[in-house]
Design an enzyme around this catalytic site. Structure first.
Site, PDB file in Angstrom:
ATOM      1  N   GLU A  81      11.645  64.174 -87.998  1.00 23.27           N
ATOM      2  CA  GLU A  81      12.130  62.966 -87.486  1.00 23.27           C
ATOM      3  C   GLU A  81      13.981  62.931 -86.998  1.00 23.27           C
ATOM      4  O   GLU A  81      14.444  62.342 -87.195  1.00 23.27           O
ATOM      5  CB  GLU A  81      12.331  61.345 -87.934  1.00 23.27           C
ATOM      6  CG  GLU A  81      10.283  61.043 -87.817  1.00 23.27           C
ATOM      7  CD  GLU A  81      10.014  61.226 -86.251  1.00 23.27           C
ATOM      8  OE1 GLU A  81      10.957  61.526 -85.674  1.00 23.27           O
ATOM      9  OE2 GLU A  81       9.053  60.850 -86.749  1.00 23.27           O
TER      10      GLU A  81
ATOM     11  N   HIS B 258      14.863  54.872 -92.135  1.00 25.74           N
ATOM     12  CA  HIS B 258      12.622  54.609 -91.109  1.00 25.74           C
ATOM     13  C   HIS B 258      12.062  54.220 -92.441  1.00 25.74           C
ATOM     14  O   HIS B 258      11.461  55.111 -93.386  1.00 25.74           O
ATOM     15  CB  HIS B 258      12.976  56.102 -90.806  1.00 25.74           C
ATOM     16  CG  HIS B 258      11.262  56.228 -89.700  1.00 25.74           C
ATOM     17  ND1 HIS B 258      10.896  54.415 -89.183  1.00 25.74           N
ATOM     18  CD2 HIS B 258      10.373  56.487 -90.012  1.00 25.74           C
ATOM     19  CE1 HIS B 258      10.109  55.311 -88.970  1.00 25.74           C
ATOM     20  NE2 HIS B 258       9.736  55.920 -89.015  1.00 25.74           N
TER      21      HIS B 258
ATOM     22  N   HIS C 107       7.468  52.735 -92.883  1.00 23.45           N
ATOM     23  CA  HIS C 107       6.163  51.806 -91.808  1.00 23.45           C
ATOM     24  C   HIS C 107       6.396  50.579 -92.725  1.00 23.45           C
ATOM     25  O   HIS C 107       5.350  50.076 -93.096  1.00 23.45           O
ATOM     26  CB  HIS C 107       5.629  52.957 -92.453  1.00 23.45           C
ATOM     27  CG  HIS C 107       5.402  53.920 -91.386  1.00 23.45           C
ATOM     28  ND1 HIS C 107       5.075  55.266 -91.441  1.00 23.45           N
ATOM     29  CD2 HIS C 107       6.590  54.606 -90.932  1.00 23.45           C
ATOM     30  CE1 HIS C 107       4.962  56.624 -90.836  1.00 23.45           C
ATOM     31  NE2 HIS C 107       6.453  55.623 -90.227  1.00 23.45           N
TER      32      HIS C 107
ATOM     33  N   TYR D 252      21.059  34.907 -92.216  1.00 26.55           N
ATOM     34  CA  TYR D 252      21.459  35.667 -92.190  1.00 26.55           C
ATOM     35  C   TYR D 252      20.791  37.420 -91.217  1.00 26.55           C
ATOM     36  O   TYR D 252      21.837  38.080 -91.483  1.00 26.55           O
ATOM     37  CB  TYR D 252      20.280  36.002 -93.131  1.00 26.55           C
ATOM     38  CG  TYR D 252      22.119  36.725 -94.692  1.00 26.55           C
ATOM     39  CD1 TYR D 252      23.008  37.130 -94.668  1.00 26.55           C
ATOM     40  CD2 TYR D 252      20.818  37.925 -95.193  1.00 26.55           C
ATOM     41  CE1 TYR D 252      23.589  37.418 -95.471  1.00 26.55           C
ATOM     42  CE2 TYR D 252      21.879  38.725 -96.489  1.00 26.55           C
ATOM     43  CZ  TYR D 252      22.993  38.399 -96.373  1.00 26.55           C
ATOM     44  OH  TYR D 252      23.434  39.020 -97.579  1.00 26.55           O
TER      45      TYR D 252
ATOM     46  N   HIS E  25       4.410  52.199 -84.295  1.00 27.91           N
ATOM     47  CA  HIS E  25       5.183  52.707 -85.779  1.00 27.91           C
ATOM     48  C   HIS E  25       6.381  51.698 -86.774  1.00 27.91           C
ATOM     49  O   HIS E  25       5.723  52.461 -88.003  1.00 27.91           O
ATOM     50  CB  HIS E  25       6.256  54.009 -85.085  1.00 27.91           C
ATOM     51  CG  HIS E  25       6.528  55.064 -85.803  1.00 27.91           C
ATOM     52  ND1 HIS E  25       7.302  56.420 -84.836  1.00 27.91           N
ATOM     53  CD2 HIS E  25       6.723  54.833 -86.735  1.00 27.91           C
ATOM     54  CE1 HIS E  25       6.848  57.352 -85.903  1.00 27.91           C
ATOM     55  NE2 HIS E  25       7.019  56.167 -87.368  1.00 27.91           N
TER      56      HIS E  25
HETATM   57  O1  LIG Z   1       5.693  58.209 -88.842  1.00 27.01           O
HETATM   58  C1  LIG Z   1       6.112  59.396 -89.240  1.00 27.01           C
HETATM   59  O2  LIG Z   1       4.667  60.359 -89.411  1.00 27.01           O
HETATM   60  C2  LIG Z   1       7.200  60.144 -89.051  1.00 27.01           C
HETATM   61  O3  LIG Z   1       8.487  59.225 -88.317  1.00 27.01           O
HETATM   62  C3  LIG Z   1       7.288  59.342 -90.674  1.00 27.01           C
HETATM   63  O4  LIG Z   1       7.574  58.178 -91.188  1.00 27.01           O
HETATM   64  C4  LIG Z   1       7.066  60.524 -92.420  1.00 27.01           C
HETATM   65  O5  LIG Z   1       7.912  62.044 -91.723  1.00 27.01           O
HETATM   66  P1  LIG Z   1       8.780  62.969 -92.325  1.00 27.01           P
HETATM   67  O6  LIG Z   1       9.605  62.375 -92.906  1.00 27.01           O
HETATM   68  O7  LIG Z   1       8.180  64.418 -91.605  1.00 27.01           O
HETATM   69  O8  LIG Z   1       7.691  63.412 -93.332  1.00 27.01           O
HETATM   70 ZN   LIG Z   2       7.416  56.892 -89.152  1.00 24.39          ZN
END
Ligand SMILES: O=C(O)[C@@H](O)C(=O)COP(=O)(O)O
Ligand SMILES: [Zn+2]
Length: 208
Positions: free
Chosen positions: A74, A93, A95, A120, A160
């Protein structure tokens, strides 16, 4: 902050996310802007709980891989945020459970998927637009985030998870956690009637 301090900060915050369940397996990626103008990013496939300061990826803003392990898939969307938002000094980022659950719902308001009901999140983050679903690593994630960068501090990638920017990695991390807790409250509240903040209450928070 020296490069070594920045490396240690990334390792520490990654471990903290992982230890508290905000990151699992090898999901998620972090980056920050170094004082030399290059980016430090988590390597692709790395577990945020087990980052190695010496193996973090160093890349230019143009995307040239300078050192460390191969950067996150990413990295293009991280670069797009730095390139189009002068205040962006770090990107998170994840999950994380509740924000990812939210990202899977039909019918989200794509201009702002978190209608404010606590102060907040308004004070720290503001509106959170939804980026349409593309597979991880797709160049269109970077294209869409390029257009939105500078106007928002957080984004939800459909089906995602969240992407959050900050003036430091610490700020981006704190704001990610605030958003995750807000999403958790949304699921806790479920179908109950929520007293949302009024427009004037939101405006008062934004003008501080
Ligand atoms: O969801 C995905 O595959 C990517 O957005 C992620 O979270 C992990 O990818 P890498 O940073 O390449 O490990
Ligand atoms: Zn991801």
């Amino acid at each position: 902050m020296t490069e070594q301090q920045a490396r240690e900060e990334m390792v520490k915050l990654g471990a903290s996310f992982f230890a508290r369940g905000y990151a699992t397996g090898s999901a998620g990626n972090l980056s920050l802007l170094l004082e030399d103008g290059n980016l430090l990013a988590t390597p692709t496939g790395s577990c945020l709980g087990e980052l190695d300061a010496d193996r973090l990826s160093k890349v230019t803003l143009e995307g040239e891989w300078l050192s460390g392990d191969k950067p996150s898939k990413e990295i293009a969307f991280h670069r797009a945020l730095y390139a189009n938002d002068p205040d962006c000094k770090a990107v998170v980022h994840l999950h994380s459970h509740y924000l990812t659950a939210l990202s899977c719902l039909e019918g989200l308001d794509t201009q702002n998927c978190i209608r404010p009901f606590t102060p907040y999140v308004v004070m720290r983050v503001g509106d959170v637009p939804v980026v349409p679903y593309y597979k991880p690593g797709d160049a269109r994630l970077a294209e869409d985030l390029s257009r939105l960068a500078g106007q928002y501090r957080a984004f939800l990638l459909a089906n995602h998870g969240p992407v959050v920017v900050g003036k430091s990695l610490r700020e981006a991390a704190d704001n990610t956690e605030e958003l995750e807790e807000t999403a958790r409250l949304m699921f806790t509240l479920g179908d109950r009637a929520i007293r949302y903040l009024s427009d004037s209450e939101v405006a008062e928070l934004r003008s501080r």
